[in-house]
Design a protein around this motif. Structure first.
Motif: not given
Length: 152
Positions: A139-152
């Motif tokens: 979950a933490t890995a996915a959250i970090v990607v969402l916050v940093i990359v903001k894919p959508f």
């Protein structure tokens, strides 16, 4: 005398709020990594032994002194940042919130499991607890990607 508005105060303190959010996320996730490990060791202790009593106390302290307060402060700082940053309509934030809600539910499950262990009930196997130990990392890995990359 002019009293500063709430928006002004939050804009001046935005980076402090962000720092607080990151600090308490680290505390919360670290605790969520540690708690299932404690439960594994607890389950391996003989029922009614002094070792089991020590695990019960360690688990209680971890939950009440570190993990639960860190979760509450993570939510408080995070929601403040989302509101102040104008992210409330962002798709990445909705996905992040879904994951954080999932982590909060996981937290609740772990607290409940610890209370069962303290009563002498051991419903999950060590293998199940070892698998549950992976939940916060994923979950933490996915959250970090969402916050940093903001894919959508």
């Amino acid at each position: 005398m002019n009293i500063p508005s709430l928006e002004y105060i939050l804009s001046v303190t935005y980076l402090w709020i962000k720092a607080g959010h990151v600090i308490f996320v680290i505390f919360w996730i670290a605790g969520l990594f540690l708690l299932p490990r404690y439960y594994i060791y607890h389950q391996e202790a003989a029922p009614g032994s002094q070792e089991e009593k020590r695990w019960i106390e360690r688990e209680r302290r971890l939950r009440t002194i570190i993990i639960t307060p860190a979760m509450i402060l993570t939510w408080a700082f995070g929601l403040t940042l989302a509101w102040q940053g104008g992210f409330l309509t962002s798709g990445w934030l909705h996905a992040k919130l879904a994951l954080v809600i999932g982590l909060t539910a996981y937290h609740g499950w772990m607290v409940g499991y610890g209370k069962k262990l303290a009563r002498g009930v051991r419903p999950a196997s060590g293998r199940t607890l070892r698998l549950m130990n992976e939940v916060p990392g994923i979950a933490t890995a996915a959250i970090v990607v969402l916050v940093i990359v903001k894919p959508f």
